[in-house]
Design an enzyme around this catalytic site. Sequence first.
Site, PDB file in Angstrom:
ATOM      1  N   HIS A   1       0.880  -1.176   0.000  1.00  0.00           N
ATOM      2  CA  HIS A   1       0.000   0.000   0.000  1.00  0.00           C
ATOM      3  C   HIS A   1       0.917   1.226   0.000  1.00  0.00           C
ATOM      4  CE1 HIS A   1      -2.953  -2.917   1.963  1.00  0.00           C
ATOM      5  NE2 HIS A   1      -3.352  -2.697   0.732  1.00  0.00           N
TER       6      HIS A   1
ATOM      7  N   GLU B   1       1.947   3.658   2.991  1.00  0.00           N
ATOM      8  CA  GLU B   1       2.398   3.099   4.272  1.00  0.00           C
ATOM      9  C   GLU B   1       3.919   3.222   4.346  1.00  0.00           C
ATOM     10  OE1 GLU B   1      -1.521   0.203   4.370  1.00  0.00           O
ATOM     11  OE2 GLU B   1       0.454  -0.722   4.553  1.00  0.00           O
TER      12      GLU B   1
ATOM     13  N   HIS C   1       3.339  -3.555   6.883  1.00  0.00           N
ATOM     14  CA  HIS C   1       2.281  -2.564   6.608  1.00  0.00           C
ATOM     15  C   HIS C   1       2.124  -1.624   7.790  1.00  0.00           C
ATOM     16  CE1 HIS C   1       0.138  -4.562   3.109  1.00  0.00           C
ATOM     17  NE2 HIS C   1       1.006  -5.493   3.477  1.00  0.00           N
TER      18      HIS C   1
ATOM     19  N   GLU D   1       1.456  -5.555  10.787  1.00  0.00           N
ATOM     20  CA  GLU D   1       0.919  -4.193  10.911  1.00  0.00           C
ATOM     21  C   GLU D   1       1.692  -3.474  12.016  1.00  0.00           C
ATOM     22  OE1 GLU D   1      -1.299  -2.763   9.045  1.00  0.00           O
ATOM     23  OE2 GLU D   1      -2.236  -4.439   7.964  1.00  0.00           O
TER      24      GLU D   1
HETATM   25 ZN   LIG Z   1      -1.289  -2.073   4.150  1.00  0.00          ZN
END
Ligand SMILES: [Zn+2]
Length: 350
Positions: free
Chosen positions: A65, A68, A169, A233
């Site tokens: 993404h 990020e 992420h 994450e």
């Molecule tokens: Zn992500």
Amino acid sequence: MNILNNELLEHFSFLKLTQENPMNLSTVLKVKHNNCLISLLDTGVLQIEPAIASSTDIVISSGIHGNETAPIEICDQLVKDILTGTLAVKNRLLFIIGNPPAMNSGKRFLDENLNRLFCEKHLGKKHPEAERAGLLEKYVRDFYLASDTQTTEAQTSMSTRERCHFDLHTAIRTSKYEKFAIYPYQDGRGWNKRYLNFFKESDINTVLLAHQPAGTFSYFSSHEFQANAFTVELGQVKPFGENDMDSFSSLMVNLKSLINDQYIACEKFDSNGFNLFKVDDEVIRQSELDFSLNIDSSLSNFTEFPLGFQLTTDDNGGYKFASEGQAIVFPNAKVPPGQRVALIVSKTSI
Ligand SMILES: [Zn+2]
């Protein structure tokens, strides 16, 4: 070629090189440096192979993404440490900045969420993210399978090599547990406790065990190559320069230990102080017009809801919590019908 050489081997900046060349590179840079073969396979795809490799093949990906940024800065720092000779490389490595055009635009994605396009879900689609998913699959495949060829040549058992993939992420929302990992569905294989220990020691004290196949990068590596692969994450999305890199110091220490083959994995897992969640349900949006997600927009991931709470309104009656102690992860009302609005999770043990 000189620009590539210049950015990588004079300024040591994988990030700057990728920012300045966001589209596919037409040339492959291959240079020997610090006793490693450095191969820039494409924009944002850097393979580093020591002359004599230990037994773990490690993929560290970021920026799947584009907005990020913390994971991209982590990859950039690790590459810098390697190229400057601060960090010795003992295992084969593949660093990835996943979506450079979206990164340069400060966006999560341009046409379609790249992390829904792996496992051939990009096939038949004609936009840059679909093309990139296909290419990233190829680079990871070539990376893992190349070591098979090498081990065969060395007449070493394939089973002695270990594959791992950390897809890093940051999340749209805050989280009740600031950092967490998603352990992809294992297709019937067991959960590897050595990696739960790795996360615990890296100040990532929460792991969500996925319940079914997905189009994510980590599931691709897990499913196709039986890699120990994870979506990790690391807190909330922030622009470049605003990430508190100190908050990733334990993870950096352990990634560096894996890279220079000093990490000592512990087989015995103590779940004290650790949160394991399983996925109970997936909420899918049904209608375009009659849909609403009935939560505060600032709600944190892993927030618990009472039994019977009406989470969504939709033309199938919407979603109500069916058990005590359930929480939601990744709520997102801005998805088209047919896509996931949220995951419903609850605590578990293994
Ligand atoms: Zn992500």
